[in-house]
Design an enzyme around this catalytic site. Structure first.
Site, mmCIF file in Angstrom:
data_model
loop_
_atom_site.group_PDB
_atom_site.id
_atom_site.type_symbol
_atom_site.label_atom_id
_atom_site.label_comp_id
_atom_site.label_asym_id
_atom_site.label_seq_id
_atom_site.Cartn_x
_atom_site.Cartn_y
_atom_site.Cartn_z
ATOM 1 N N THR A 191 0.851 -1.191 0.000
ATOM 2 C CA THR A 191 0.000 0.000 0.000
ATOM 3 C C THR A 191 0.886 1.239 0.000
ATOM 4 O O THR A 191 1.949 1.257 0.623
ATOM 5 C CB THR A 191 -0.931 0.048 1.232
ATOM 6 O OG1 THR A 191 -0.152 0.063 2.435
ATOM 7 C CG2 THR A 191 -1.861 -1.147 1.254
ATOM 8 N N ASP A 192 0.440 2.264 -0.714
ATOM 9 C CA ASP A 192 1.186 3.512 -0.773
ATOM 10 C C ASP A 192 1.066 4.284 0.536
ATOM 11 O O ASP A 192 0.234 3.963 1.393
ATOM 12 C CB ASP A 192 0.667 4.385 -1.919
ATOM 13 C CG ASP A 192 0.917 3.753 -3.279
ATOM 14 O OD1 ASP A 192 1.823 2.904 -3.381
ATOM 15 O OD2 ASP A 192 0.204 4.113 -4.232
ATOM 16 N N LYS A 193 1.847 5.312 0.654
ATOM 17 C CA LYS A 193 1.800 6.192 1.817
ATOM 18 C C LYS A 193 0.382 6.736 2.001
ATOM 19 O O LYS A 193 -0.244 7.230 1.072
ATOM 20 C CB LYS A 193 2.771 7.363 1.625
ATOM 21 C CG LYS A 193 2.738 8.398 2.744
ATOM 22 C CD LYS A 193 3.695 9.537 2.451
ATOM 23 C CE LYS A 193 3.611 10.611 3.534
ATOM 24 N NZ LYS A 193 4.511 11.756 3.253
#
Length: 363
Positions: free
Chosen positions: A93-95
């Site tokens: 998952t991205d930031k």
């Protein structure tokens, strides 16, 4: 020694109790087994799920491995070297991106009673929801059949581009039907090289199969109307979902037409608008084939997290959706994107150049 008295004065040490394992210390983690662990988290305060180099980068995995170590669920040495625990995550998952039902697999003590103990060492925005014994070769990433993401957005994102955008806008009787007519065009197998970076046209690795892409019924909160879009696919590339949302919104609003979507799957280079990351959330990892093989035959528990439904939905409401709504109202990320970023895109078709492979397209 001068006599019997001197001999009797010598202290005789008792023979140590070596137990069944001789004089080796007991190693409790020899009982470690492969498990599937499901957790919920709000990604607002973290730089994504997966660990990254650097001491100042705070991730979900850092917190999880620390809690597993402190609770005694894993060998403390495994905290910094998770490969020794055969650790794997089902999805990156991205930031800032949250997850309702993220799955990880690893070897640890398989005691379900450890859930409460592990949670005592986790921050409140990360919750371990369940532990399930899995097969010895289970890998939560490679055994997954698909992934479902949700995207929460204010419905004024669907307003026609010739209208003035306001938070007071509301969907008409046919708005969601028109939205879903556009989103349905994404369903199926297509090349998504224009929806990520570092891919050239027709690269086999850019082909993705979308099973579902649909907007739900609008609802009102804090004086604004909202909608949740659900997308399910086998797997997704970096930024792919945000660009699918971005192009879908652009078509619905009238910035471009369905011809741009068709061209984006072809050999042309098109800058696809990337919707704000705020509303994106991983909802579910699907294990249908695994469940059919191992649960239906009675070998292992089912990986569907049905028993945790109430707790997961409670966490989504308290830590994820409520924060998304509050942040959107404060920062107006969707409104600013619609006014400042979306109009910059001309959706012009251009030839791909090999030196563009590593360039990040216009947001």
């Amino acid at each position: 020694m001068d006599g019997l008295d001197d001999l009797n004065s010598i202290d005789v040490m008792d023979k140590p109790d070596r137990g069944a394992e001789g004089d080796r210390p007991v190693y409790p983690w020899k009982r470690a087994k492969k498990v599937a662990a499901m957790l919920s988290f709000s990604g607002k305060n973290y730089h994504g799920m997966q660990r990254n180099p650097g001491d100042n980068i705070h991730t979900i995995e850092d917190e999880l491995m620390s809690a597993l170590s402190k609770s005694g669920a894993i060998d403390p040495e495994w905290e910094k070297v998770p490969q020794k625990a055969f650790f794997s995550r089902a999805s990156r998952t991205d930031k800032g991106v949250s997850a309702a039902r993220m799955t990880v697999s690893l070897k640890m003590l398989p005691d379900k009673s450890l859930v409460e103990e592990i949670n005592s060492f986790l921050p409140t925005d990360i919750r371990l929801q369940a532990l399930v014994r899995a097969t010895g070769n289970f890998n939560c990433q490679t055994h997954a059949d698909g992934r479902t993401y949700l995207y929460l957005l204010p419905t004024f994102a669907f307003s026609p581009c010739e209208e003035v955008v306001t938070e007071g806008w509301r969907c008409g009787p046919d708005t969601i039907m028109c939205v879903n007519k556009v989103l349905k065009e994404f369903v199926g197998s297509h090349f998504y090289h224009n929806f990520t970076s570092g891919k050239l046209p027709m690269e086999p690795s850019s082909r993705r199969f979308i099973q579902e892409f649909e907007a739900g019924k609008p609802f009102e909160r804090e004086g604004v109307e909202w909608c949740v879009i659900r997308v399910t696919g086998q797997s997704f590339m970096l930024h792919q979902i945000r660009k699918m949302i971005g192009l879908g919104v652009a078509i619905v609003r009238g910035h471009t037409g369905l011809h741009t979507l068709q061209a984006a799957w072809d050999k042309y280079r098109i800058d696809i608008p990337k919707a704000p990351g705020l509303g994106l959330m991983l909802d579910t990892i699907h294990y249908d084939r695994y469940n059919k093989r191992y649960w239906e035959e009675g070998q292992h528990d089912k990986l569907d997290w049905a028993e945790q439904e109430v707790e997961v939905e409670k966490f989504k409401e308290e830590f994820i959706f409520s924060d998304m709504v509050r942040t959107e109202l404060e920062e107006k990320s969707m409104l600013n994107w619609m006014l400042e970023v979306l109009p910059m895109h001309t959706f012009t078709q251009k030839p791909f150049n090999n030196d563009e492979k590593d360039k990040e397209p216009l947001d």
